[in-house]
Write a protein that holds these residues in place. Structure first.
Motif, mmCIF file in Angstrom:
data_model
loop_
_atom_site.group_PDB
_atom_site.id
_atom_site.type_symbol
_atom_site.label_atom_id
_atom_site.label_comp_id
_atom_site.label_asym_id
_atom_site.label_seq_id
_atom_site.Cartn_x
_atom_site.Cartn_y
_atom_site.Cartn_z
ATOM 1 N N TYR A 68 -1.421 -16.537 41.217
ATOM 2 C CA TYR A 68 -0.780 -15.297 41.651
ATOM 3 C C TYR A 68 -0.051 -14.602 40.517
ATOM 4 O O TYR A 68 0.017 -13.378 40.470
ATOM 5 N N ARG A 69 0.464 -15.365 39.562
ATOM 6 C CA ARG A 69 1.068 -14.727 38.399
ATOM 7 C C ARG A 69 0.002 -13.964 37.614
ATOM 8 O O ARG A 69 0.212 -12.838 37.175
ATOM 9 N N SER A 70 -1.182 -14.555 37.433
ATOM 10 C CA SER A 70 -2.275 -13.892 36.724
ATOM 11 C C SER A 70 -2.774 -12.668 37.486
ATOM 12 O O SER A 70 -3.069 -11.635 36.883
ATOM 13 N N LEU A 71 -2.886 -12.770 38.813
ATOM 14 C CA LEU A 71 -3.328 -11.630 39.610
ATOM 15 C C LEU A 71 -2.363 -10.455 39.472
ATOM 16 O O LEU A 71 -2.781 -9.301 39.321
ATOM 17 N N ILE A 72 -1.061 -10.740 39.494
ATOM 18 C CA ILE A 72 -0.060 -9.676 39.365
ATOM 19 C C ILE A 72 -0.101 -9.080 37.968
ATOM 20 O O ILE A 72 -0.028 -7.858 37.790
ATOM 21 N N ALA A 73 -0.246 -9.916 36.942
ATOM 22 C CA ALA A 73 -0.344 -9.414 35.569
ATOM 23 C C ALA A 73 -1.578 -8.528 35.405
ATOM 24 O O ALA A 73 -1.523 -7.483 34.734
#
Length: 178
Positions: A68-73
């Protein structure tokens, strides 16, 4: 702790990130993207950063933390800079042309292949042997480019077909001379 997940995502100026229930929305100059979050991660917007944490150390929570951190980034990068994929068309008589907002491809079939532009995706044809797929959603850009490549994948003997610009085609030797 996830090495990717523990890094906060910086929010550049001109980008608005909002949380509504389990949905995160990112608005920027190139568009608006939304993503539903999972209940195994906690997302918070604090002082110009998006911070993703997990409530416990279970396996699925650890996996979803970095995801989810990668998706938001990717969403933040997409609404500010955008994403693009370049496809090369190799072969005699193979070419691409714009048809309205869509794409018209001649790939050696008895008919032209017409691809309509979907919301959020733009096509450009810098030359008749090159197609650029661009948009704000990284996943959507990659999927549309993969669908175009799937129409005529490059073959290993002459390299004819549709390939990514940075893709290397492993070539096979032809028949041995007798």
């Amino acid at each position: 702790m996830s090495r990717i997940g523990k890094e906060p995502v910086e929010i550049p100026s001109g980008v608005d990130v909002s949380l509504a229930g389990d949905t995160i929305t990112v608005k920027g100059p190139k568009g608006t993207l939304t993503q539903a979050s999972h209940d195994r991660v906690n997302i918070a917007v604090e002082s110009g950063q998006v911070v993703v944490t997990r409530p416990d150390e279970e396996r699925d929570a650890r996996a979803l933390h970095g995801l989810y951190r990668s998706l938001i980034a990717n969403m933040v990068t997409g609404v500010t800079e955008g994403y693009s994929k370049t496809l090369d068309i190799v072969g005699v008589g193979y070419r691409a042309a714009m048809q309205g907002k869509g794409l018209k491809l001649q790939l050696g079939f008895s008919h032209d292949v017409i691809i309509d532009a979907i919301d959020g995706i733009e096509f450009s044809v810098p030359s008749q042997n090159q197609v650029v797929v661009s948009g704000a959603n990284k996943q959507q850009v990659g999927q549309v480019a993969a669908n175009i490549r799937k129409l005529r994948p490059p073959e290993p003997y002459k390299g004819k077909g549709v390939k990514y610009a940075d893709e290397q085609i492993l070539r096979k030797a032809g028949k041995a001379a007798g």
